[in-house]
Design an enzyme around this catalytic site. Structure first.
Site, PDB file in Angstrom:
ATOM      1  N   CYS A 120     -33.909  -9.370  -9.100  1.00  0.00           N
ATOM      2  CA  CYS A 120     -32.772  -9.690  -9.987  1.00  0.00           C
ATOM      3  C   CYS A 120     -31.987 -10.938  -9.576  1.00  0.00           C
ATOM      4  CB  CYS A 120     -31.843  -8.490 -10.059  1.00  0.00           C
ATOM      5  SG  CYS A 120     -32.642  -7.059 -10.800  1.00  0.00           S
TER       6      CYS A 120
HETATM    7  N1  LIG Z   1     -35.518  -3.368  -9.905  1.00  0.00           N
HETATM    8  C1  LIG Z   1     -34.245  -3.414 -10.207  1.00  0.00           C
HETATM    9  O1  LIG Z   1     -33.400  -3.140  -9.374  1.00  0.00           O
HETATM   10  C2  LIG Z   1     -33.785  -3.796 -11.593  1.00  0.00           C
HETATM   11  C3  LIG Z   1     -32.446  -3.539 -11.945  1.00  0.00           C
HETATM   12  C4  LIG Z   1     -32.024  -3.854 -13.218  1.00  0.00           C
HETATM   13  C5  LIG Z   1     -32.906  -4.464 -14.106  1.00  0.00           C
HETATM   14  N2  LIG Z   1     -34.193  -4.718 -13.727  1.00  0.00           N
HETATM   15  C6  LIG Z   1     -35.068  -5.335 -14.722  1.00  0.00           C
HETATM   16  O2  LIG Z   1     -35.935  -4.330 -15.223  1.00  0.00           O
HETATM   17  C7  LIG Z   1     -37.217  -4.881 -15.548  1.00  0.00           C
HETATM   18  C8  LIG Z   1     -38.299  -4.122 -14.816  1.00  0.00           C
HETATM   19  O3  LIG Z   1     -38.133  -4.316 -13.417  1.00  0.00           O
HETATM   20  P1  LIG Z   1     -38.716  -3.302 -12.351  1.00  0.00           P
HETATM   21  O4  LIG Z   1     -38.003  -3.612 -11.085  1.00  0.00           O
HETATM   22  O5  LIG Z   1     -38.690  -1.918 -12.871  1.00  0.00           O
HETATM   23  O6  LIG Z   1     -40.229  -3.815 -12.269  1.00  0.00           O
HETATM   24  P2  LIG Z   1     -41.427  -3.159 -11.449  1.00  0.00           P
HETATM   25  O7  LIG Z   1     -42.310  -4.259 -11.041  1.00  0.00           O
HETATM   26  O8  LIG Z   1     -40.913  -2.209 -10.418  1.00  0.00           O
HETATM   27  O9  LIG Z   1     -42.178  -2.258 -12.521  1.00  0.00           O
HETATM   28  C9  LIG Z   1     -42.754  -2.771 -13.657  1.00  0.00           C
HETATM   29  C10 LIG Z   1     -43.915  -1.879 -14.046  1.00  0.00           C
HETATM   30  O10 LIG Z   1     -44.369  -2.343 -15.314  1.00  0.00           O
HETATM   31  C11 LIG Z   1     -45.777  -2.269 -15.325  1.00  0.00           C
HETATM   32  N3  LIG Z   1     -46.239  -3.165 -16.370  1.00  0.00           N
HETATM   33  C12 LIG Z   1     -46.263  -4.511 -16.368  1.00  0.00           C
HETATM   34  N4  LIG Z   1     -46.700  -4.970 -17.556  1.00  0.00           N
HETATM   35  C13 LIG Z   1     -46.950  -3.866 -18.311  1.00  0.00           C
HETATM   36  C14 LIG Z   1     -47.409  -3.690 -19.625  1.00  0.00           C
HETATM   37  N5  LIG Z   1     -47.692  -4.723 -20.415  1.00  0.00           N
HETATM   38  N6  LIG Z   1     -47.560  -2.436 -20.066  1.00  0.00           N
HETATM   39  C15 LIG Z   1     -47.283  -1.378 -19.290  1.00  0.00           C
HETATM   40  N7  LIG Z   1     -46.826  -1.489 -18.033  1.00  0.00           N
HETATM   41  C16 LIG Z   1     -46.659  -2.723 -17.558  1.00  0.00           C
HETATM   42  C17 LIG Z   1     -46.198  -2.633 -13.920  1.00  0.00           C
HETATM   43  O11 LIG Z   1     -47.503  -2.144 -13.634  1.00  0.00           O
HETATM   44  C18 LIG Z   1     -45.098  -1.952 -13.099  1.00  0.00           C
HETATM   45  O12 LIG Z   1     -45.471  -0.646 -12.714  1.00  0.00           O
HETATM   46  C19 LIG Z   1     -37.115  -6.355 -15.195  1.00  0.00           C
HETATM   47  O13 LIG Z   1     -36.741  -7.079 -16.326  1.00  0.00           O
HETATM   48  C20 LIG Z   1     -35.983  -6.387 -14.174  1.00  0.00           C
HETATM   49  O14 LIG Z   1     -35.341  -7.635 -14.138  1.00  0.00           O
HETATM   50  C21 LIG Z   1     -34.649  -4.376 -12.502  1.00  0.00           C
END
Ligand SMILES: NC(=O)c1ccc[n+]([C@@H]2O[C@H](COP(=O)([O-])OP(=O)(O)OC[C@H]3O[C@@H](n4cnc5c(N)ncnc54)[C@H](O)[C@@H]3O)[C@@H](O)[C@H]2O)c1
Length: 401
Positions: A257
């Site tokens: 982030c």
């Molecule tokens: N991690 C955090 O603390 C946090 C906090 C707030 C917002 N976010 C936002 O949330 C979003 C997700 O982040 P995250 O940390 O959960 O990511 P992550 O990498 O932990 O998880 C993403 C998952 O999506 C899957 N994926 C990717 N492309 C895909 C597709 N086309 N179809 C199905 N699955 C798919 C991946 O295999 C993975 O398991 C991002 O935009 C991030 O900026 C993250």
């Protein structure tokens, strides 16, 4: 309701389990290994208890899958896929576009589609809706909304239930539907007037942190040059009961982030012809910290690290998680290697990283603490090398920022 959540990572899995206490949840992910482990009740995310996951799998309320056809008759679809940067630090919406294709091709009845992935203002209106319509042929009328995720992995005091959640639909019906959905497991919902406000608020929250971290990192350098303790000075400033918020200096910022989201805002600003100088400079200051730390260590060690054995302690991007995305440990290690040091790393939560296993604490001339987990004994770290430089402010008796 039948709820499908696209992406089962930090955000998607967390929300899936909160939702699964109230709805039937399909956790769709393209990673078969992740899906198999989830269906066996094994969580790969800090703060998501395997026991809770196993309970919901056993009850039939939660199921993970790589089979996109299972989302066909969902009432709600949540997008929670990564939104990283390209090599030249521009927004990379490829995962969101792929998720839209999956939804467009597989969702067969009208649904509420909510984006929780962080992105620039206009993403739901100008990218997600048209992309899904492109792949569905536009024959099904879905509702679209945004509700940016605020989860802080590893945190226990603020969670999906008690953290206020922003939301806005593209239409009043979408706003009403998104409120109904989240109100089943979230206590505090805050409606804003448009998806663009919600999208921008999320970017601004993280930019606020990025800029303040850069400011304190710059101040740490000034304090050192002045010969005063940055920590004592910050504690002193923090006695002011209003108008001050304490941020801590560090080896830089990491995670999905803080180093990423501000660049989404800068991208929007550039497109509008508005300067985003704070964001760009903050990014530089945070990235420069790795070199500053290594230069400080070098100066304390006779001006050269050539041939020195250096151990980096803590490579996760923040304490108490195993997440190494964008970790500042990486540029620190690069700087150390550039200076001719032989580098190992040790992390009580990260077992392997960049093709290398975590090494036991000790055996080096110098230790540099980038992240200190609660389970790591700070006194053992202090005793692990003749010279210890701590960037966290938590290892008493070590050299520090
Ligand atoms: N991690 C955090 O603390 C946090 C906090 C707030 C917002 N976010 C936002 O949330 C979003 C997700 O982040 P995250 O940390 O959960 O990511 P992550 O990498 O932990 O998880 C993403 C998952 O999506 C899957 N994926 C990717 N492309 C895909 C597709 N086309 N179809 C199905 N699955 C798919 C991946 O295999 C993975 O398991 C991002 O935009 C991030 O900026 C993250």
């Amino acid at each position: 309701m039948k709820v499908s959540i696209i992406g089962q990572g930090y955000v998607g899995l967390t929300i899936s389990l909160f939702a699964a206490d109230h709805h039937d949840v399909i956790g769709f992910d393209k990673n078969q290994t992740v899906v198999d482990a989830l269906n066996q009740g094994k969580s790969h995310i800090e703060g998501v208890e395997s026991s809770n996951l196993a309970r919901l799998v056993a009850s039939g309320r939660y199921k993970a899958t790589t089979d996109a056809s299972q989302i066909a008759d969902s009432d709600v679809v949540v997008i929670a896929v990564p939104t990283p940067l390209t090599k030249d630090r521009k927004p990379d919406l490829a995962f969101v576009e792929a998720a839209c294709q999956t939804i467009g091709e597989n969702l067969k009845s009208p649904a509420l589609i909510i984006n929780e992935s962080t992105s620039f203002p206009g993403t739901v209106r100008n990218l997600i809706k048209p992309e899904i319509e492109k792949f569905s042929g536009g024959s099904i009328q879905h509702q679209y909304a945004v509700s940016p995720e605020r989860v802080d992995p590893g945190r226990t005091d603020w969670n999906q239930k008690n953290t206020p959640r922003l939301y806005a639909g593209l239409t009043p019906e979408a706003s009403k539907a998104v409120r109904e959905f989240y109100s089943t497991f979230c206590d505090n919902l805050v409606e804003v007037s448009s998806p663009e406000v919600a999208e921008s608020a999320k970017l601004f929250e993280n930019t606020f942190r990025q800029v303040n971290i850069a400011l304190v990192n710059e101040f740490a350098q000034i304090a050192h040059a002045l010969g005063i303790s940055v920590y004592e000075t910050l504690d002193a400033a923090a006695t002011k009961p209003y108008g001050f918020m304490k941020f801590m200096p560090s080896a830089g910022v990491g995670g999905h982030c803080i180093p990423v989201d501000p660049s989404y805002l800068a991208h929007t600003a550039a497109g509008l012809g508005v300067p985003a100088t704070f964001i760009e400079r903050a990014n530089e200051v945070n990235l420069e910290m790795a070199k500053y730390v290594v230069d400080r260590v070098k100066a304390d060690n006779g001006g050269s690290l050539q041939g020195k054995k250096v151990q980096v302690v803590g490579v996760a991007y923040k304490p108490n998680v195993a997440d190494v995305r964008e970790t500042p440990a990486e540029p620190v290690i690069e700087e150390l290697k550039h200076a001719g040091a032989s580098v190992t790393w040790s992390d009580d939560l990260v077992s392997s990283w960049m093709g290398q296993a975590s090494s036991p604490l000790g055996g080096s001339d110098i230790a540099i603490v980038v992240t200190l987990h609660a389970i790591t004994d700070s006194q053992a770290v202090l005793a692990s090398a003749p010279y210890v430089f701590d960037t966290t402010g938590k290892v008493k008796g070590a050299h520090s920022l």
